[in-house]
Scaffold this motif. Structure first.
Motif, PDB file in Angstrom:
ATOM      1  N   SER A 182     -27.934  26.862 -47.193  1.00 49.33           N
ATOM      2  CA  SER A 182     -27.226  26.229 -48.305  1.00 49.33           C
ATOM      3  C   SER A 182     -28.032  26.358 -49.598  1.00 49.33           C
ATOM      4  CB  SER A 182     -26.966  24.758 -47.987  1.00 49.33           C
ATOM      5  OG  SER A 182     -26.144  24.628 -46.846  1.00 49.33           O
ATOM      6  N   PRO A 183     -27.489  27.034 -50.604  1.00 48.82           N
ATOM      7  CA  PRO A 183     -28.249  27.253 -51.844  1.00 48.82           C
ATOM      8  C   PRO A 183     -28.191  26.051 -52.782  1.00 48.82           C
ATOM      9  CG  PRO A 183     -26.126  28.341 -51.988  1.00 48.82           C
ATOM     10  CD  PRO A 183     -26.192  27.722 -50.616  1.00 48.82           C
ATOM     11  N   CYS A 184     -29.214  25.958 -53.616  1.00 48.73           N
ATOM     12  CA  CYS A 184     -29.261  24.976 -54.692  1.00 48.73           C
ATOM     13  C   CYS A 184     -29.515  25.755 -55.978  1.00 48.73           C
ATOM     14  CB  CYS A 184     -30.367  23.968 -54.431  1.00 48.73           C
ATOM     15  SG  CYS A 184     -30.516  22.696 -55.701  1.00 48.73           S
ATOM     16  N   VAL A 185     -28.481  25.886 -56.803  1.00 47.92           N
ATOM     17  CA  VAL A 185     -28.550  26.713 -58.003  1.00 47.92           C
ATOM     18  C   VAL A 185     -28.800  25.824 -59.216  1.00 47.92           C
ATOM     19  CG1 VAL A 185     -27.260  28.282 -59.501  1.00 47.92           C
ATOM     20  CG2 VAL A 185     -27.050  28.470 -57.001  1.00 47.92           C
ATOM     21  N   MET A 186     -29.743  26.243 -60.079  1.00 45.39           N
ATOM     22  CA  MET A 186     -30.044  25.498 -61.305  1.00 45.39           C
ATOM     23  C   MET A 186     -29.966  26.429 -62.509  1.00 45.39           C
ATOM     24  SD  MET A 186     -33.122  22.891 -60.374  1.00 45.39           S
ATOM     25  CE  MET A 186     -33.055  22.293 -62.050  1.00 45.39           C
ATOM     26  N   ASP A 187     -29.190  26.007 -63.503  1.00 44.97           N
ATOM     27  CA  ASP A 187     -29.164  26.800 -64.733  1.00 44.97           C
ATOM     28  C   ASP A 187     -30.030  26.133 -65.805  1.00 44.97           C
ATOM     29  OD1 ASP A 187     -27.719  24.781 -65.959  1.00 44.97           O
ATOM     30  OD2 ASP A 187     -25.874  25.932 -66.199  1.00 44.97           O
ATOM     31  N   LEU A 210     -26.992  34.408 -64.189  1.00 42.41           N
ATOM     32  CA  LEU A 210     -26.345  33.579 -63.180  1.00 42.41           C
ATOM     33  C   LEU A 210     -25.390  34.396 -62.314  1.00 42.41           C
ATOM     34  CD1 LEU A 210     -25.759  30.838 -61.899  1.00 42.41           C
ATOM     35  CD2 LEU A 210     -24.065  30.424 -63.701  1.00 42.41           C
ATOM     36  N   GLU A 211     -24.666  35.330 -62.920  1.00 45.02           N
ATOM     37  CA  GLU A 211     -23.704  36.124 -62.154  1.00 45.02           C
ATOM     38  C   GLU A 211     -24.386  36.934 -61.056  1.00 45.02           C
ATOM     39  OE1 GLU A 211     -20.421  36.032 -62.081  1.00 45.02           O
ATOM     40  OE2 GLU A 211     -20.596  34.397 -63.527  1.00 45.02           O
ATOM     41  N   ASP A 212     -25.604  37.417 -61.339  1.00 52.94           N
ATOM     42  CA  ASP A 212     -26.339  38.160 -60.309  1.00 52.94           C
ATOM     43  C   ASP A 212     -26.680  37.245 -59.132  1.00 52.94           C
ATOM     44  OD1 ASP A 212     -26.245  40.409 -61.904  1.00 52.94           O
ATOM     45  OD2 ASP A 212     -28.229  40.077 -62.780  1.00 52.94           O
ATOM     46  N   ALA A 213     -27.056  36.004 -59.434  1.00 56.21           N
ATOM     47  CA  ALA A 213     -27.373  35.046 -58.367  1.00 56.21           C
ATOM     48  C   ALA A 213     -26.133  34.742 -57.529  1.00 56.21           C
ATOM     49  CB  ALA A 213     -27.934  33.765 -58.969  1.00 56.21           C
ATOM     50  N   LEU A 214     -25.003  34.544 -58.181  1.00 53.05           N
ATOM     51  CA  LEU A 214     -23.779  34.233 -57.455  1.00 53.05           C
ATOM     52  C   LEU A 214     -23.335  35.413 -56.598  1.00 53.05           C
ATOM     53  CD1 LEU A 214     -21.739  32.304 -60.184  1.00 53.05           C
ATOM     54  CD2 LEU A 214     -23.336  31.408 -58.475  1.00 53.05           C
ATOM     55  N   ASP A 215     -23.501  36.623 -57.122  1.00 54.42           N
ATOM     56  CA  ASP A 215     -23.165  37.815 -56.329  1.00 54.42           C
ATOM     57  C   ASP A 215     -24.035  37.892 -55.078  1.00 54.42           C
ATOM     58  OD1 ASP A 215     -21.254  38.556 -58.162  1.00 54.42           O
ATOM     59  OD2 ASP A 215     -22.497  40.062 -59.166  1.00 54.42           O
ATOM     60  N   GLU A 216     -25.308  37.577 -55.225  1.00 55.72           N
ATOM     61  CA  GLU A 216     -26.230  37.614 -54.082  1.00 55.72           C
ATOM     62  C   GLU A 216     -25.842  36.561 -53.042  1.00 55.72           C
ATOM     63  OE1 GLU A 216     -28.725  39.335 -51.901  1.00 55.72           O
ATOM     64  OE2 GLU A 216     -29.149  39.884 -53.985  1.00 55.72           O
ATOM     65  N   ILE A 217     -25.538  35.376 -53.506  1.00 51.61           N
ATOM     66  CA  ILE A 217     -25.136  34.302 -52.585  1.00 51.61           C
ATOM     67  C   ILE A 217     -23.854  34.678 -51.851  1.00 51.61           C
ATOM     68  CG2 ILE A 217     -24.285  31.923 -52.470  1.00 51.61           C
ATOM     69  CD1 ILE A 217     -26.222  31.332 -54.835  1.00 51.61           C
ATOM     70  N   ASN A 218     -22.885  35.205 -52.584  1.00 56.82           N
ATOM     71  CA  ASN A 218     -21.604  35.570 -51.969  1.00 56.82           C
ATOM     72  C   ASN A 218     -21.717  36.757 -51.020  1.00 56.82           C
ATOM     73  OD1 ASN A 218     -19.959  33.551 -53.024  1.00 56.82           O
ATOM     74  ND2 ASN A 218     -19.589  34.685 -54.928  1.00 56.82           N
ATOM     75  N   ALA A 219     -22.801  37.535 -51.155  1.00 56.13           N
ATOM     76  CA  ALA A 219     -23.005  38.674 -50.250  1.00 56.13           C
ATOM     77  C   ALA A 219     -23.535  38.230 -48.889  1.00 56.13           C
ATOM     78  CB  ALA A 219     -23.982  39.672 -50.889  1.00 56.13           C
ATOM     79  N   LYS A 244     -18.068  24.211 -67.894  1.00 57.98           N
ATOM     80  CA  LYS A 244     -17.479  25.531 -67.671  1.00 57.98           C
ATOM     81  C   LYS A 244     -18.201  26.257 -66.543  1.00 57.98           C
ATOM     82  CE  LYS A 244     -16.235  29.818 -70.084  1.00 57.98           C
ATOM     83  NZ  LYS A 244     -16.303  30.558 -71.382  1.00 57.98           N
ATOM     84  N   THR A 245     -19.520  26.156 -66.528  1.00 54.34           N
ATOM     85  CA  THR A 245     -20.299  26.768 -65.448  1.00 54.34           C
ATOM     86  C   THR A 245     -19.962  26.124 -64.113  1.00 54.34           C
ATOM     87  OG1 THR A 245     -22.123  27.349 -66.921  1.00 54.34           O
ATOM     88  CG2 THR A 245     -22.632  27.172 -64.572  1.00 54.34           C
ATOM     89  N   ALA A 246     -19.855  24.809 -64.107  1.00 53.91           N
ATOM     90  CA  ALA A 246     -19.530  24.102 -62.865  1.00 53.91           C
ATOM     91  C   ALA A 246     -18.179  24.553 -62.318  1.00 53.91           C
ATOM     92  CB  ALA A 246     -19.531  22.602 -63.109  1.00 53.91           C
ATOM     93  N   ARG A 247     -17.210  24.675 -63.190  1.00 55.83           N
ATOM     94  CA  ARG A 247     -15.876  25.113 -62.762  1.00 55.83           C
ATOM     95  C   ARG A 247     -15.904  26.544 -62.254  1.00 55.83           C
ATOM     96  NH1 ARG A 247     -13.566  23.489 -66.836  1.00 55.83           N
ATOM     97  NH2 ARG A 247     -13.556  25.398 -68.092  1.00 55.83           N
ATOM     98  N   HIS A 248     -16.628  27.403 -62.951  1.00 54.75           N
ATOM     99  CA  HIS A 248     -16.705  28.809 -62.554  1.00 54.75           C
ATOM    100  C   HIS A 248     -17.387  28.967 -61.198  1.00 54.75           C
ATOM    101  CE1 HIS A 248     -17.314  33.108 -62.713  1.00 54.75           C
ATOM    102  NE2 HIS A 248     -18.636  32.947 -62.638  1.00 54.75           N
ATOM    103  N   VAL A 249     -18.495  28.281 -60.984  1.00 49.15           N
ATOM    104  CA  VAL A 249     -19.239  28.426 -59.733  1.00 49.15           C
ATOM    105  C   VAL A 249     -18.430  27.889 -58.556  1.00 49.15           C
ATOM    106  CG1 VAL A 249     -21.286  27.678 -58.466  1.00 49.15           C
ATOM    107  CG2 VAL A 249     -21.494  28.436 -60.844  1.00 49.15           C
ATOM    108  N   THR A 250     -17.823  26.729 -58.714  1.00 48.03           N
ATOM    109  CA  THR A 250     -17.069  26.145 -57.597  1.00 48.03           C
ATOM    110  C   THR A 250     -15.806  26.935 -57.282  1.00 48.03           C
ATOM    111  OG1 THR A 250     -16.008  24.591 -59.138  1.00 48.03           O
ATOM    112  CG2 THR A 250     -17.965  23.816 -57.949  1.00 48.03           C
ATOM    113  N   GLU A 251     -15.315  27.697 -58.246  1.00 51.07           N
ATOM    114  CA  GLU A 251     -14.132  28.531 -58.005  1.00 51.07           C
ATOM    115  C   GLU A 251     -14.484  29.860 -57.353  1.00 51.07           C
ATOM    116  OE1 GLU A 251     -12.230  28.995 -61.774  1.00 51.07           O
ATOM    117  OE2 GLU A 251     -11.163  27.073 -61.668  1.00 51.07           O
TER     118      GLU A 251
END
Length: 459
Positions: free
Chosen positions: A217-222, A350-359, A374-381
């Motif tokens: 389970s990741p914990c992402v911080m911006d 951030l997009e690179d991190a999300l791509d890695e997590i989703n992989a 906006k970031t919260a909505r984008h990440v949870t979607e």
């Protein structure tokens, strides 16, 4: 327990369920109240057992186990009448002169297999849901937490006859015998490896399952995160129960610009929450056994330790440990850690991190620290995960008003509250057609007029 004894239990429960004695809602509520009263009587023994198995303090035992079960019991006794009612639904025009409704019905004979990390709560929470839904249950607690298993056996034997609720203790041999039997529903909490075996064995009888598994389970911080508050909440969620929590933050993925400040804040929080020497803190707990202690110790790359890193094999304790800079090739990133070791990775975008997590396989939990809506909505979607928190950790499972469960490799199905009642229920869709009118257009011979009428009704 011998195979023939397990067979007798299942046979007796099937006969008991067939008698209809589990169906009246008053009977279900009485069973839940019996269980609650027994827990109250045995609270001290439960706390002692949790301390013996996992070194849990009195506060942690109540906050994370006993109190959680009380909450589920209270919620279910208040809502089970509503949940058990037939739910009327709209009848389409083509089926007019009918009453359509959904009838929640128990599956029947259920098997609940629970893990060792929260052995009391993760056994009794699903049992509460199973009984509220009108089922019988065979409960199989983990062999790795024997003291808690013994107390569970005492409580459930005191409350229920074995044809209603039975407890089977033991290890792999008993697990295999249970999975040979034909249950109507299986609820399993544990590792992905065992979850696959449970699902494979259940498929032999076409038995539906709920699997509560785990994952990294990741914990992402911006950059916008409130670092000191985030550190406090991450340290709480990660090192609770010595990291032996299925929804603990497995690793941090933070913006490279805030890494050093975050590491400093985490160091301060570890010292503040656990003292200068966590290994001597009586409230810190311990690893469940030597096998897991050795595995966790082997995940610590000493050259990357920026906080903690010490272990004590005698007390089965691993100090709250932070690894930085971590990367995806580290031993700690190859499996779910399930212990007090926290790798910190960084990203530039951030997009690179999300791509890695989703992989990677979908995690059971996802945590995001940000002040940007906006970031919260984008990440949870865009990220797939079972559940999670924005600006906190682990608390999403501590509510009866939302279901808790995984997705993909982290599990299937959900429970807690209404979701738990539904998990242990089959919802029958029923149409009660009246007999005083019978429209002729569905019957042959078909005519042009009937066809026109059908087209009107079914638009």
């Amino acid at each position: 327990m011998k195979p023939e004894e397990i067979q007798q239990i299942v046979s007796a429960q099937r006969a008991y369920f067939a008698s209809g004695k589990t169906l009246p809602v008053d009977r279900r509520i009485a069973a839940l109240n019996q269980l609650k009263d027994a827990i109250v009587r045995h609270e001290d023994e439960i706390e002692q057992a949790l301390h013996a198995d996992l070194g849990k303090s009195r506060m942690e035992s109540y906050m994370c186990e006993i109190g959680m079960v009380y909450s589920e019991l209270t919620y279910m006794t208040r809502h089970v009448r509503q949940y058990a009612r037939e739910q009327r639904v709209r009848t389409p025009l083509a089926q007019s002169v009918s009453r359509s409704y959904v009838k929640p019905s128990p599956y029947g004979i259920t098997l609940i297999m629970s893990p060792w990390n929260y052995p009391f709560m993760l056994t009794l929470d699903p049992l509460v849901d199973a009984l509220a839904a009108g089922n019988t249950a065979v409960v199989k607690p983990s062999a790795y937490s024997p003291h808690t298993s013994e107390v569970l056996r005492d409580i459930l034997t005191e409350c229920f006859s074995p044809e209603y609720v039975a407890v089977v203790t033991g290890g792999r041999e008993e697990n295999a015998c249970l999975l040979n039997e034909h249950f109507d529903f299986i609820f399993f909490t544990g590792s992905q490896a065992v979850g696959r075996e449970v699902m494979r064995r259940a498929a032999e009888h076409l038995t539906p399952v709920a699997l509560e598994l785990g994952g990294k389970s990741p914990c992402v911080m911006d950059k916008t995160a409130k670092i000191n508050l985030a550190a406090r909440r991450i340290v709480f969620g990660k090192f609770l129960n010595c990291g032996q929590t299925c929804v603990a933050p497995d690793y941090i993925y933070c913006d490279a610009a805030i890494r050093d400040e975050l590491i400093s804040a985490i160091r301060r929080e570890i010292k503040r929450q656990f003292g200068a020497d966590a290994l001597s803190n009586d409230n810190y707990g311990k690893i469940i056994n030597r096998t897991h202690f050795d595995r966790i110790s082997g995940l610590i790359s000493q050259e990357k330790v920026v906080c903690g890193g010490r272990t004590d094999a005698g007390s089965l304790r691993v100090e709250p440990t932070v690894l930085c800079p971590a990367d995806w090739d580290d031993p700690a990133m190859q499996e779910e850690i399930f212990g007090p070791v926290l790798p910190v990775l960084t990203y530039d975008r951030l997009e690179d991190a999300l791509d890695e997590i989703n992989a990677h396989p979908h995690p059971l939990a996802f945590y995001l620290f940000t002040e940007d809506k906006k970031t919260a909505r984008h990440v949870t979607e865009t990220c797939a995960f079972g559940g999670g928190c924005i600006n906190d950790t682990i608390i999403h499972l501590a509510t009866t008003n939302m279901g808790f469960g995984g997705v993909g490799a982290s599990g299937m199905g959900a429970y807690h509250g209404k979701a738990g009642f539904d998990a242990f229920s089959h919802h029958k869709s029923i149409v009660d057609k009246k007999t005083w009118l019978d429209l002729p257009m569905r019957y042959q011979p078909y005519t042009r007029l009937y066809e026109k009428l059908v087209r009107v009704f079914m638009r």
